[in-house]
Write a protein that holds these residues in place. Structure first.
Motif, PDB file in Angstrom:
ATOM      1  N   SER A 116      47.431 -14.656 -16.182  1.00 46.24           N
ATOM      2  CA  SER A 116      47.193 -13.248 -15.279  1.00 46.24           C
ATOM      3  C   SER A 116      47.618 -13.320 -13.857  1.00 46.24           C
ATOM      4  CB  SER A 116      45.647 -13.635 -15.244  1.00 46.24           C
ATOM      5  OG  SER A 116      45.340 -14.715 -14.535  1.00 46.24           O
ATOM      6  N   GLY A 117      48.382 -14.117 -13.529  1.00 48.12           N
ATOM      7  CA  GLY A 117      48.865 -14.182 -12.045  1.00 48.12           C
ATOM      8  C   GLY A 117      48.266 -14.599 -11.139  1.00 48.12           C
ATOM      9  N   GLU A 118      46.932 -15.456 -11.587  1.00 42.79           N
ATOM     10  CA  GLU A 118      45.886 -16.001 -10.670  1.00 42.79           C
ATOM     11  C   GLU A 118      45.840 -17.429 -10.449  1.00 42.79           C
ATOM     12  OE1 GLU A 118      44.325 -13.762  -8.549  1.00 42.79           O
ATOM     13  OE2 GLU A 118      44.924 -12.205  -9.576  1.00 42.79           O
ATOM     14  N   GLN A 119      46.923 -17.932 -10.095  1.00 42.88           N
ATOM     15  CA  GLN A 119      47.015 -19.573  -9.912  1.00 42.88           C
ATOM     16  C   GLN A 119      46.054 -20.206  -9.236  1.00 42.88           C
ATOM     17  OE1 GLN A 119      49.667 -17.424  -9.260  1.00 42.88           O
ATOM     18  NE2 GLN A 119      51.002 -17.794 -11.396  1.00 42.88           N
ATOM     19  N   PHE A 120      45.726 -19.392  -8.213  1.00 44.26           N
ATOM     20  CA  PHE A 120      44.723 -19.861  -7.010  1.00 44.26           C
ATOM     21  C   PHE A 120      43.357 -19.888  -7.714  1.00 44.26           C
ATOM     22  CE2 PHE A 120      48.242 -18.103  -4.126  1.00 44.26           C
ATOM     23  CZ  PHE A 120      48.383 -19.599  -3.810  1.00 44.26           C
ATOM     24  N   ALA A 121      42.962 -19.348  -8.622  1.00 47.61           N
ATOM     25  CA  ALA A 121      41.816 -19.094  -9.511  1.00 47.61           C
ATOM     26  C   ALA A 121      41.515 -20.456 -10.283  1.00 47.61           C
ATOM     27  CB  ALA A 121      41.415 -17.828  -9.984  1.00 47.61           C
TER      28      ALA A 121
END
Length: 179
Positions: A116-121
């Motif tokens: 999803s491109g949300e590595q910080f999550a």
């Protein structure tokens, strides 16, 4: 694979016409996920479709369909709590549902966050995955599900006392441990 666009569309409540591979763009009925009810309909319809295909023995997987159902339920939760981040809600619900079935907390979290491109999550999604793993550790949802010996030992860990064997935990009524 076309599924990576659906989760973003669900999370942002974008119209189905934004999906490049959907034709006709309005579908057969013009249904859109623009309300909590619409999100819940999509989530439950997806779970029903997964149940029918798995129970019917059809080929194909259930991991990415669980991601889509979880994302729909997470987006529905955002209607009840408007301050909740749609990205966090959709990813956490998708991870929770998938981990309840597959028992793969780390892999599920990594796949969801990086695709999803949300590595910080990742920390929040991993926390949701671990909660789901322990909350459903003794609930077999599908026939091929196996008990995980590492969970059995961690749940029953005591000083100088070994935990139950995996075979013992798979017996009916073996969930209690003597004091």
């Amino acid at each position: 694979f076309w599924g990576e666009w659906e989760v973003g569309t669900i999370a942002t409540l974008s119209p189905a016409s934004d999906l490049p591979h959907v034709w006709p763009t309005a579908g057969l009925t013009g249904f859109e996920m623009d309300s909590a009810t619409g999100c819940l309909i999509v989530g439950f319809a997806k779970l029903a479709a997964i149940s029918l295909t798995v129970a019917g023995g059809y080929r194909g997987g259930f991991i990415f369909p669980f991601f889509a159902a979880g994302a729909a339920f997470g987006r529905a939760l955002c209607f009840a709590f408007p301050d909740l981040s749609p990205v966090i809600a959709t990813l956490c619900f998708a991870a929770g549902i998938n981990v309840a079935i597959t028992r793969t907390a780390l892999a599920t979290s990594l796949i969801l966050c990086f695709l999803s491109g949300e590595q910080f999550a990742l920390p929040v999604v991993l926390a949701a995955s671990i909660v789901s793993l322990f909350a459903t550790s003794y609930v077999p949802f599908i026939k091929s599900q196996l008990a995980r010996s590492d969970i059995d030992y961690s749940l029953y860990y005591r000083e100088n006392r070994p935990g139950p064997r995996v075979q013992d935990s798979m017996r009916p009524g073996a969930m209690s441990v003597d004091a």
